[in-house]
Motif scaffolding. Structure first.
Motif: not given
Length: 240
Positions: A117-121, A180-183, A217-223, A225-236
């Motif tokens: 799911x791209x967490x390595x990237x 925050x990423x749920x990992x 189970x936290x790794x089973x989501x497209x990384x 999207x998760x990182x983008x939405x989480x960092x956007x929430x942190x900035x907000x």
């Protein structure tokens, strides 16, 4: 993923794929763009290939020895059919080929979803190091295949963190974003705040350690999207 235990994986995949299948370039995320300006035209694919070849040169260097390049002396196809070497890294004498470890051998397991799911990237070096440290500390627990999530929490002292994992205090703070990423999950040490501060701090006593648990189970989501939405929430949050 498909090599038998105790065997060395054979690499028959070319760097550049053809019409019949993918190549290694399809599996590597590299932030490059086609160069149209100036006198030279360089496609994004050419840049990706150069980046991959450069990475293989570094990994095959004498001070690293994680990859072997059997065709490097050839005039062409120097990087094809590269082989993985033992993860012990640089050593005297001839390096050993990597073999998938047996259950009786010392090893630790990362979830396949970490790659799938791209967490390595999308994770930075300190976040990946922190995850691998936790996975190593969980290695004495018995996991069944990919179902390695456990109710056990682990902790690491500052001396162990520095001496065994080479992780600075700043890198250790990667647990904040990983949570925050749920990992991972964290239980603050008794009398400690989540940010690390200690209630009634005494410089002559060791502070209680935070305890951590991997959330497979936290790794089973497209990384991405998760990182983008989480960092956007942190900035907000920071804007309020």
């Amino acid at each position: 993923m498909h090599t038998r235990v105790g065997s060395h994986p054979t690499n028959h995949m070319r760097l550049l794929g053809d019409g019949e299948g993918d190549g290694w370039l399809n599996l590597v995320a590299s932030p490059v763009e086609t160069q149209l300006g100036g006198r030279n035209y360089i496609s994004d694919r050419d840049k990706q290939l150069r980046s991959l070849q450069g990475a293989l040169r570094v990994l095959s260097g004498e001070g690293v020895q994680l990859v072997s390049l059997p065709g490097f002396s050839k005039p062409k196809n120097k990087y094809e059919n590269f082989e993985l070497l033992d993860e012990g890294g640089a050593r005297r004498g001839s390096p050993e080929l990597y073999k998938v470890p047996r259950s009786s051998e010392a090893h630790f397991v990362l979830p396949c979803d970490f790659f799938r799911y791209g967490w390595i990237h999308v994770l930075d070096d300190s976040e990946i190091t922190f995850l691998m440290m936790l996975t190593f500390l969980h290695a004495d627990l018995q996991f069944d295949g990919e179902e390695f999530e456990s109710d056990h929490y682990v902790s690491v002292s500052s001396s162990e963190r520095l001496l065994h994992f080479g992780m600075s205090r700043d890198a250790y703070e990667a647990h904040w974003t990983l949570r925050r990423f749920g990992l991972i999950d964290m239980k603050p040490g008794k009398g400690r705040f989540p940010d690390g501060r200690v209630r009634g701090f005494d410089p002559y006593r060791n502070a209680p350690l935070h305890r951590f648990r991997l959330l497979a189970h936290g790794f089973g989501r497209p990384a991405l999207g998760v990182v983008h939405s989480t960092l956007s929430a942190i900035r907000a949050e920071g804007a309020h």
